[in-house]
Design a protein around this motif. Structure first.
Motif, PDB file in Angstrom:
ATOM      1  N   LEU A  98     -11.004 -14.611   1.626  1.00 31.34           N
ATOM      2  CA  LEU A  98      -9.915 -13.989   0.879  1.00 31.34           C
ATOM      3  C   LEU A  98     -10.392 -13.491  -0.476  1.00 31.34           C
ATOM      4  N   ALA A  99     -11.275 -14.235  -1.108  1.00 29.71           N
ATOM      5  CA  ALA A  99     -11.751 -13.850  -2.438  1.00 29.71           C
ATOM      6  C   ALA A  99     -12.494 -12.519  -2.415  1.00 29.71           C
ATOM      7  N   SER A 100     -13.210 -12.241  -1.334  1.00 33.91           N
ATOM      8  CA  SER A 100     -14.008 -11.021  -1.265  1.00 33.91           C
ATOM      9  C   SER A 100     -13.283  -9.860  -0.600  1.00 33.91           C
ATOM     10  N   ALA A 101     -12.101 -10.102  -0.056  1.00 34.76           N
ATOM     11  CA  ALA A 101     -11.385  -9.076   0.700  1.00 34.76           C
ATOM     12  C   ALA A 101     -10.794  -8.010  -0.216  1.00 34.76           C
ATOM     13  N   ARG A 102     -10.771  -6.783   0.298  1.00 34.09           N
ATOM     14  CA  ARG A 102     -10.103  -5.676  -0.392  1.00 34.09           C
ATOM     15  C   ARG A 102      -8.973  -5.091   0.449  1.00 34.09           C
ATOM     16  N   GLN A 103      -8.826  -5.580   1.661  1.00 35.33           N
ATOM     17  CA  GLN A 103      -7.669  -5.267   2.499  1.00 35.33           C
ATOM     18  C   GLN A 103      -7.085  -6.577   3.002  1.00 35.33           C
ATOM     19  N   LEU A 104      -5.764  -6.667   2.977  1.00 30.35           N
ATOM     20  CA  LEU A 104      -5.081  -7.904   3.363  1.00 30.35           C
ATOM     21  C   LEU A 104      -3.908  -7.588   4.279  1.00 30.35           C
ATOM     22  N   MET A 105      -3.879  -8.255   5.420  1.00 29.21           N
ATOM     23  CA  MET A 105      -2.714  -8.270   6.286  1.00 29.21           C
ATOM     24  C   MET A 105      -2.063  -9.632   6.113  1.00 29.21           C
ATOM     25  N   LEU A 106      -0.835  -9.656   5.641  1.00 24.93           N
ATOM     26  CA  LEU A 106      -0.135 -10.910   5.358  1.00 24.93           C
ATOM     27  C   LEU A 106       1.022 -11.070   6.338  1.00 24.93           C
ATOM     28  N   VAL A 107       0.932 -12.082   7.191  1.00 24.03           N
ATOM     29  CA  VAL A 107       1.969 -12.397   8.167  1.00 24.03           C
ATOM     30  C   VAL A 107       2.640 -13.700   7.742  1.00 24.03           C
ATOM     31  N   VAL A 108       3.958 -13.668   7.601  1.00 22.09           N
ATOM     32  CA  VAL A 108       4.724 -14.858   7.230  1.00 22.09           C
ATOM     33  C   VAL A 108       5.868 -15.019   8.225  1.00 22.09           C
ATOM     34  N   LEU A 114       5.113  -8.626   8.728  1.00 24.14           N
ATOM     35  CA  LEU A 114       3.764  -8.206   8.355  1.00 24.14           C
ATOM     36  C   LEU A 114       3.846  -7.261   7.169  1.00 24.14           C
ATOM     37  N   ARG A 115       3.092  -7.577   6.122  1.00 27.32           N
ATOM     38  CA  ARG A 115       2.929  -6.664   4.996  1.00 27.32           C
ATOM     39  C   ARG A 115       1.441  -6.411   4.780  1.00 27.32           C
ATOM     40  N   ARG A 116       1.115  -5.199   4.352  1.00 25.18           N
ATOM     41  CA  ARG A 116      -0.275  -4.819   4.113  1.00 25.18           C
ATOM     42  C   ARG A 116      -0.507  -4.566   2.622  1.00 25.18           C
ATOM     43  N   PHE A 117      -1.699  -4.938   2.181  1.00 23.99           N
ATOM     44  CA  PHE A 117      -2.077  -4.770   0.780  1.00 23.99           C
ATOM     45  C   PHE A 117      -3.539  -4.346   0.694  1.00 23.99           C
ATOM     46  N   GLU A 118      -3.878  -3.747  -0.431  1.00 23.44           N
ATOM     47  CA  GLU A 118      -5.280  -3.427  -0.701  1.00 23.44           C
ATOM     48  C   GLU A 118      -5.526  -3.498  -2.201  1.00 23.44           C
ATOM     49  N   TRP A 155      -3.254  -7.306  -5.892  1.00 23.40           N
ATOM     50  CA  TRP A 155      -3.001  -6.582  -4.648  1.00 23.40           C
ATOM     51  C   TRP A 155      -1.899  -5.556  -4.862  1.00 23.40           C
ATOM     52  N   ARG A 156      -2.014  -4.409  -4.204  1.00 27.79           N
ATOM     53  CA  ARG A 156      -0.934  -3.423  -4.191  1.00 27.79           C
ATOM     54  C   ARG A 156      -0.518  -3.157  -2.744  1.00 27.79           C
ATOM     55  N   ALA A 157       0.771  -2.966  -2.553  1.00 25.01           N
ATOM     56  CA  ALA A 157       1.326  -2.810  -1.204  1.00 25.01           C
ATOM     57  C   ALA A 157       0.913  -1.476  -0.599  1.00 25.01           C
ATOM     58  N   VAL A 158       0.780  -1.500   0.733  1.00 23.57           N
ATOM     59  CA  VAL A 158       0.457  -0.301   1.506  1.00 23.57           C
ATOM     60  C   VAL A 158       1.503  -0.166   2.613  1.00 23.57           C
ATOM     61  N   GLY A 159       2.182   0.957   2.674  1.00 23.60           N
ATOM     62  CA  GLY A 159       3.137   1.193   3.750  1.00 23.60           C
ATOM     63  C   GLY A 159       4.342   0.264   3.680  1.00 23.60           C
ATOM     64  N   ASP A 160       5.106   0.274   4.749  1.00 24.50           N
ATOM     65  CA  ASP A 160       6.319  -0.535   4.833  1.00 24.50           C
ATOM     66  C   ASP A 160       6.043  -1.847   5.556  1.00 24.50           C
ATOM     67  N   ALA A 161       6.867  -2.846   5.284  1.00 24.84           N
ATOM     68  CA  ALA A 161       6.787  -4.100   6.030  1.00 24.84           C
ATOM     69  C   ALA A 161       7.205  -3.849   7.476  1.00 24.84           C
ATOM     70  N   VAL A 187      -8.902  -8.983   5.863  1.00 28.07           N
ATOM     71  CA  VAL A 187      -8.572 -10.320   6.345  1.00 28.07           C
ATOM     72  C   VAL A 187      -7.122 -10.362   6.792  1.00 28.07           C
ATOM     73  N   LEU A 188      -6.844 -11.291   7.692  1.00 24.35           N
ATOM     74  CA  LEU A 188      -5.497 -11.624   8.123  1.00 24.35           C
ATOM     75  C   LEU A 188      -5.157 -12.989   7.554  1.00 24.35           C
ATOM     76  N   VAL A 189      -4.084 -13.069   6.781  1.00 16.47           N
ATOM     77  CA  VAL A 189      -3.554 -14.346   6.313  1.00 16.47           C
ATOM     78  C   VAL A 189      -2.242 -14.571   7.047  1.00 16.47           C
ATOM     79  N   GLN A 190      -2.140 -15.683   7.745  1.00 16.97           N
ATOM     80  CA  GLN A 190      -0.996 -15.956   8.599  1.00 16.97           C
ATOM     81  C   GLN A 190      -0.469 -17.352   8.285  1.00 16.97           C
TER      82      GLN A 190
END
Length: 221
Positions: free
Chosen positions: A3-13, A24-28, A36-42, A202-205
């Protein structure tokens, strides 16, 4: 470290350990350590038909089940993403940045914990002495695997911790999966087009309580 080195994040809660539907929300970000800044819609996703369970490599800061083979739960934790796959021949997947595996007859993901290739995608036609009694014949799965991405869970593999975890098409009628994370085809295609291996995605779930507990510690958005 992932997670520390990632520049793209898929966050599933998801709401809780036993819930199938989630968001699912996406960030980069431009550099590791930046906000992190949001990308697209949830978007709406589904996880395992029995919910989620901790990756055994993660300290369970919030009590919950632990992932095991055949439990019908998707892994909770932080995971890198591997290659994409699909039914299309390679030239028709040129829009992807991820490495791509065409799923043809003979491509299988081995879910037999006793096999020497447990939790690996193999071409049965090229294996001289298959040692597994159980596998996903990926072409026969059908529309769900028309497009997908490998989630690097349980790699290197430990027997009985779970196998063949993917992002793939699905979720109709809020039906859960065998342990993967599924979403509508259009949403998955948008995700796959966005994913860039040079940005260490990375995927964080996580279920909701674990997300709230770890949000600050993991610098999650």
């Amino acid at each position: 470290p992932l997670l520390a080195s990632a520049r793209q994040l898929m966050l599933v809660v998801t709401p809780g350990w036993n819930d199938v539907q989630g968001q699912l929300r996406r960030f980069e970000r431009d550099q590791p350590g930046q906000p992190w800044r949001a990308v697209g819609d949830a978007g709406t996703i589904v996880v395992g038909r029995n919910g989620t369970a901790w990756d055994p490599l993660v300290s369970p800061v919030v009590p919950g089940p632990q992932k095991a083979e055949g439990d019908g739960r998707a892994p909770a934790g932080v995971f890198s993403l591997g290659r994409a796959f699909g039914f299309a021949p390679a030239p028709e997947a040129a829009w992807l940045k991820l490495p791509y595996l065409p799923v043809v007859e003979g491509i299988e993901c081995v879910d037999d914990p006793a096999s020497g290739v447990y939790n690996q995608i193999v071409d049965r036609r090229r294996v001289q002495a298959p040692d597994w009694t159980s596998s996903e014949k990926m072409r026969e799965v059908g529309e769900a695997y028309r497009w997908g991405v490998v989630v690097n869970y349980n790699t290197p593999a430990v027997a009985k911790r779970g196998s063949c975890i993917f992002l793939h098409i699905g979720g109709e009628g809020a039906r859960g999966t065998a342990g993967c994370t599924a979403m509508p085809a259009a949403d998955l295609r948008a995700v796959m087009q966005w994913l860039d291996p040079t940005l260490a995605p990375v995927l964080v779930q996580l279920p909701g309580a674990a997300y709230e507990r770890l949000k600050g510690e993991w610098s999650l958005p």
